[in-house]
Design a protein around this motif. Structure first.
Motif, PDB file in Angstrom:
ATOM      1  N   TRP A 132       7.006 -25.959 -15.623  1.00  0.00           N
ATOM      2  CA  TRP A 132       6.719 -26.550 -14.318  1.00  0.00           C
ATOM      3  C   TRP A 132       5.983 -27.885 -14.465  1.00  0.00           C
ATOM      4  O   TRP A 132       6.202 -28.816 -13.678  1.00  0.00           O
ATOM      5  N   THR A 192       7.393 -31.428 -13.093  1.00  0.00           N
ATOM      6  CA  THR A 192       6.554 -32.240 -12.208  1.00  0.00           C
ATOM      7  C   THR A 192       6.299 -33.617 -12.800  1.00  0.00           C
ATOM      8  O   THR A 192       6.299 -34.629 -12.076  1.00  0.00           O
ATOM      9  N   ARG A 199      -0.356 -24.565  -7.764  1.00  0.00           N
ATOM     10  CA  ARG A 199       0.480 -25.770  -7.775  1.00  0.00           C
ATOM     11  C   ARG A 199      -0.368 -27.036  -7.987  1.00  0.00           C
ATOM     12  O   ARG A 199       0.110 -28.008  -8.571  1.00  0.00           O
ATOM     13  N   ILE A 203       0.385 -29.980 -10.840  1.00  0.00           N
ATOM     14  CA  ILE A 203       0.503 -31.411 -10.538  1.00  0.00           C
ATOM     15  C   ILE A 203      -0.500 -32.220 -11.345  1.00  0.00           C
ATOM     16  O   ILE A 203      -0.176 -33.276 -11.903  1.00  0.00           O
ATOM     17  N   CYS A 233      -0.917 -36.816  -2.984  1.00  0.00           N
ATOM     18  CA  CYS A 233      -0.480 -35.421  -2.943  1.00  0.00           C
ATOM     19  C   CYS A 233      -1.452 -34.619  -2.090  1.00  0.00           C
ATOM     20  O   CYS A 233      -2.674 -34.652  -2.317  1.00  0.00           O
ATOM     21  N   TYR A 269       7.428 -31.584  -2.180  1.00  0.00           N
ATOM     22  CA  TYR A 269       7.239 -31.301  -3.607  1.00  0.00           C
ATOM     23  C   TYR A 269       8.014 -30.067  -4.055  1.00  0.00           C
ATOM     24  O   TYR A 269       8.741 -30.107  -5.064  1.00  0.00           O
ATOM     25  N   VAL A 327      10.948 -30.634  -6.906  1.00  0.00           N
ATOM     26  CA  VAL A 327      10.571 -30.430  -8.308  1.00  0.00           C
ATOM     27  C   VAL A 327      11.573 -29.578  -9.078  1.00  0.00           C
ATOM     28  O   VAL A 327      11.785 -29.769 -10.280  1.00  0.00           O
TER      29      VAL A 327
END
Length: 247
Positions: A47, A51, A76, A80, A105, A143, A147
């Protein structure tokens, strides 16, 4: 004897390579209604790579460039922030620093009108949501929806420079040094419950980095939930976890 730069043989590339090799839990999220999400080191790194590709390819984030992360503490949010560090960006968490970044963000839709950033990423907080669960405002990127389409391997040319600023008054060199120094006092348990602040910040992120660097799992209890002592003890028992030593 410690040198001035104890991290001379350690890097973020080594950190993420080691994380990717882990099949064991690295990040475990708890929220209300018995919600539990477990990410192994391999899945977490995946992940982060996706990202990092989104931030670099879609939002044109490069090393030393600023990114403003204004979210509650959430699994999350960690992804990020780790992705931004992988690129070598300058992370900002303080609201008044918002205008200095081209990327903003947030998980609070009400914060979007306050930002003049070129790229505005809205982060959904509900569990495993494939997209933002509401009406996406104009000029805003989803997002969760975006992603998933990015590559599983980060091949970006942008990586941290040790002299660049990671956040506030902390350089990447200083951040790596702090991680290596922490490794000299090995953690004995398999998981650590790091008390999460309501809003994601640099201090919490640094604790997460130190814990992950020792191949331990981070227990993240949703800070928006009121946790009673009995629930915390149950989580610690189930995960063989203790409270973070850095509290």
């Amino acid at each position: 004897m410690l040198t001035q730069n104890p991290s001379r043989n350690y890097s973020f590339e080594k950190f993420f390579t080691t994380l990717k090799a882990r099949q064991s839990p690295a990040l475990i999220w708890y929220s209300d209604h018995s919600e539990r999400i477990e990410l192994s080191g391999r899945v977490l790194e995946n992940w982060v790579s996706k990202t990092a590709n989104l931030l670099s390819e879609e939002c044109e984030l490069d090393s030393s460039e600023p990114i403003h992360i204004s979210t509650t503490t959430h699994w999350r949010s960690i992804i990020i922030a780790l992705a931004a560090l992988r690129i070598g960006a300058h992370l900002h968490f303080v609201p008044e620093e918002e205008d200095c970044a081209d990327i903003f963000c947030t998980d609070n839709i009400d914060e979007l009108p306050k930002s003049s950033a070129e790229y505005r990423l809205l982060v959904e907080k509900s569990p495993l949501a494939p997209r933002f669960m509401g009406v996406l405002p104009d000029d805003t990127m989803d997002y969760c929806a975006l992603v998933r389409s990015y590559g599983d391997v980060y091949h970006g040319l942008s990586t941290p420079s040790l002299t660049d600023t990671a956040w506030e008054n902390t350089s990447y060199q200083q951040l790596l040094n702090s991680i290596v120094l922490t490794q000299q006092e090995p953690l004995s348990e398999q998981a650590y419950d790091i008390s999460a602040p309501p809003m994601f910040n640099a201090n919490y992120l640094q604790q997460v980095l130190c814990c992950l660097s020792q191949a331990k799992a981070v227990i993240l209890r949703d800070p928006t939930v009121h946790w009673v002592t009995e629930e915390i003890h149950r989580i610690h028992h189930d995960e063989k976890a203790v409270c973070s030593p850095w509290l």
